[in-house]
Design a protein around this motif. Sequence first.
Motif, PDB file in Angstrom:
ATOM      1  N   MET A   1       4.182   8.897  17.436  1.00  0.00           N
ATOM      2  CA  MET A   1       4.128   8.239  18.735  1.00  0.00           C
ATOM      3  C   MET A   1       4.445   6.765  18.562  1.00  0.00           C
ATOM      4  O   MET A   1       4.448   6.233  17.473  1.00  0.00           O
ATOM      5  N   LEU A   2       4.651   6.052  19.599  1.00  0.00           N
ATOM      6  CA  LEU A   2       4.818   4.606  19.603  1.00  0.00           C
ATOM      7  C   LEU A   2       5.889   4.123  18.635  1.00  0.00           C
ATOM      8  O   LEU A   2       5.648   3.313  17.754  1.00  0.00           O
ATOM      9  N   ASN A   3       7.089   4.624  18.801  1.00  0.00           N
ATOM     10  CA  ASN A   3       8.174   4.291  17.888  1.00  0.00           C
ATOM     11  C   ASN A   3       8.418   2.800  17.766  1.00  0.00           C
ATOM     12  O   ASN A   3       8.770   2.312  16.700  1.00  0.00           O
ATOM     13  N   GLU A   4       8.245   2.047  18.836  1.00  0.00           N
ATOM     14  CA  GLU A   4       8.489   0.617  18.772  1.00  0.00           C
ATOM     15  C   GLU A   4       7.519  -0.089  17.840  1.00  0.00           C
ATOM     16  O   GLU A   4       7.769  -1.181  17.379  1.00  0.00           O
ATOM     17  N   PHE A   5       6.369   0.543  17.583  1.00  0.00           N
ATOM     18  CA  PHE A   5       5.331  -0.091  16.796  1.00  0.00           C
ATOM     19  C   PHE A   5       5.107   0.581  15.442  1.00  0.00           C
ATOM     20  O   PHE A   5       4.093   0.370  14.819  1.00  0.00           O
ATOM     21  N   ASN A   6       6.029   1.415  15.008  1.00  0.00           N
ATOM     22  CA  ASN A   6       5.850   2.101  13.731  1.00  0.00           C
ATOM     23  C   ASN A   6       5.948   1.123  12.567  1.00  0.00           C
ATOM     24  O   ASN A   6       6.779   0.235  12.555  1.00  0.00           O
ATOM     25  N   VAL A   7       5.097   1.346  11.585  1.00  0.00           N
ATOM     26  CA  VAL A   7       5.135   0.555  10.364  1.00  0.00           C
ATOM     27  C   VAL A   7       6.389   0.929   9.587  1.00  0.00           C
ATOM     28  O   VAL A   7       6.770   2.096   9.549  1.00  0.00           O
ATOM     29  N   ARG A   8       7.021  -0.050   8.963  1.00  0.00           N
ATOM     30  CA  ARG A   8       8.215   0.224   8.161  1.00  0.00           C
ATOM     31  C   ARG A   8       7.889   1.288   7.128  1.00  0.00           C
ATOM     32  O   ARG A   8       6.900   1.210   6.433  1.00  0.00           O
ATOM     33  N   GLN A   9       8.733   2.305   7.048  1.00  0.00           N
ATOM     34  CA  GLN A   9       8.494   3.412   6.127  1.00  0.00           C
ATOM     35  C   GLN A   9       8.463   2.924   4.681  1.00  0.00           C
ATOM     36  O   GLN A   9       9.333   2.192   4.239  1.00  0.00           O
ATOM     37  N   GLN A  10       7.440   3.344   3.984  1.00  0.00           N
ATOM     38  CA  GLN A  10       7.309   3.075   2.560  1.00  0.00           C
ATOM     39  C   GLN A  10       7.767   4.327   1.822  1.00  0.00           C
ATOM     40  O   GLN A  10       7.564   5.440   2.295  1.00  0.00           O
ATOM     41  N   PRO A  11       8.375   4.164   0.649  1.00  0.00           N
ATOM     42  CA  PRO A  11       8.858   5.341  -0.068  1.00  0.00           C
ATOM     43  C   PRO A  11       7.725   6.263  -0.539  1.00  0.00           C
ATOM     44  O   PRO A  11       7.908   7.471  -0.623  1.00  0.00           O
ATOM     45  N   ASN A  12       6.575   5.725  -0.826  1.00  0.00           N
ATOM     46  CA  ASN A  12       5.447   6.512  -1.300  1.00  0.00           C
ATOM     47  C   ASN A  12       4.552   6.854  -0.102  1.00  0.00           C
ATOM     48  O   ASN A  12       4.046   5.954   0.567  1.00  0.00           O
ATOM     49  N   PRO A  13       4.326   8.130   0.187  1.00  0.00           N
ATOM     50  CA  PRO A  13       3.514   8.514   1.345  1.00  0.00           C
ATOM     51  C   PRO A  13       2.100   7.931   1.308  1.00  0.00           C
ATOM     52  O   PRO A  13       1.554   7.571   2.337  1.00  0.00           O
ATOM     53  N   ARG A  14       1.510   7.846   0.130  1.00  0.00           N
ATOM     54  CA  ARG A  14       0.155   7.291   0.021  1.00  0.00           C
ATOM     55  C   ARG A  14       0.168   5.808   0.390  1.00  0.00           C
ATOM     56  O   ARG A  14      -0.705   5.335   1.127  1.00  0.00           O
ATOM     57  N   GLN A  16       2.376   4.387   2.327  1.00  0.00           N
ATOM     58  CA  GLN A  16       2.648   4.362   3.771  1.00  0.00           C
ATOM     59  C   GLN A  16       1.352   4.548   4.560  1.00  0.00           C
ATOM     60  O   GLN A  16       1.110   3.843   5.539  1.00  0.00           O
ATOM     61  N   ALA A  17       0.521   5.479   4.137  1.00  0.00           N
ATOM     62  CA  ALA A  17      -0.737   5.742   4.844  1.00  0.00           C
ATOM     63  C   ALA A  17      -1.660   4.526   4.782  1.00  0.00           C
ATOM     64  O   ALA A  17      -2.284   4.165   5.783  1.00  0.00           O
ATOM     65  N   VAL A  18      -1.744   3.877   3.632  1.00  0.00           N
ATOM     66  CA  VAL A  18      -2.593   2.692   3.478  1.00  0.00           C
ATOM     67  C   VAL A  18      -2.070   1.544   4.346  1.00  0.00           C
ATOM     68  O   VAL A  18      -2.837   0.862   5.023  1.00  0.00           O
ATOM     69  N   VAL A  19      -0.755   1.328   4.326  1.00  0.00           N
ATOM     70  CA  VAL A  19      -0.156   0.265   5.132  1.00  0.00           C
ATOM     71  C   VAL A  19      -0.435   0.519   6.618  1.00  0.00           C
ATOM     72  O   VAL A  19      -0.861  -0.384   7.345  1.00  0.00           O
ATOM     73  N   ALA A  20      -0.218   1.726   7.068  1.00  0.00           N
ATOM     74  CA  ALA A  20      -0.453   2.069   8.475  1.00  0.00           C
ATOM     75  C   ALA A  20      -1.921   1.883   8.848  1.00  0.00           C
ATOM     76  O   ALA A  20      -2.238   1.324   9.905  1.00  0.00           O
ATOM     77  N   GLN A  21      -2.810   2.315   7.974  1.00  0.00           N
ATOM     78  CA  GLN A  21      -4.244   2.178   8.232  1.00  0.00           C
ATOM     79  C   GLN A  21      -4.643   0.703   8.314  1.00  0.00           C
ATOM     80  O   GLN A  21      -5.398   0.303   9.199  1.00  0.00           O
ATOM     81  N   ASN A  22      -4.122  -0.110   7.405  1.00  0.00           N
ATOM     82  CA  ASN A  22      -4.450  -1.536   7.408  1.00  0.00           C
ATOM     83  C   ASN A  22      -3.915  -2.243   8.649  1.00  0.00           C
ATOM     84  O   ASN A  22      -4.602  -3.078   9.239  1.00  0.00           O
ATOM     85  N   TRP A  23      -2.678  -1.935   9.044  1.00  0.00           N
ATOM     86  CA  TRP A  23      -2.110  -2.529  10.257  1.00  0.00           C
ATOM     87  C   TRP A  23      -2.912  -2.107  11.480  1.00  0.00           C
ATOM     88  O   TRP A  23      -3.199  -2.920  12.366  1.00  0.00           O
TER      89      TRP A  23
END
Length: 160
Positions: A1-14, A16-23
């Motif tokens: 959801m919320l494509n305009e606000f998606n965190v830049r994709q990180q190559p490592n899924p773990r 990516q999850a931490v970055v998204a959670q922190n943001w």
Amino acid sequence: MLNEFNVRQQPNPRTQAVVAQNWTRLILSYARHKRLFMIRAEDADVPGSEWDEVLRNPRINTKGHAVYEPPRQTSSVLLYWRTPEEWAQVLYDWANSTGQLNTIMTFYEIIEPPVPSPLSGIPLPILRKAVSVLTKSNRAQIIAVSDGEGVRFLAGNAGK
């Protein structure tokens, strides 16, 4: 959801999850601190906006902490720095502490009370969701009033 606000994709899924959670945590904490309920896509691009201080990365994935408001558009997002269930408890506790149990209040009286409260300025869509939670748990009922909608807070189920 919320494509305009998606965190830049990180190559490592773990990662990516931490970055998204922190943001997500940062944005929701900032919104709660500043009592901001809405974020719009263009807020990331407007110098000096309410969000300028925190939006250094315009791509945030909120995963259930936000919804488009109004629905069916993608430029304005309503933030849930408290879940509807948490808002329901705040609402019920406020009604109880101010002696409003078993009385009818309009939504306007809740949003714009004569004495500031934790609910002052709460957006109507969030208030409606909180009232819906209370209705489902038999702690409130929606009442039609002459100037719109109201709610009666019911005593006896404060622990739910």
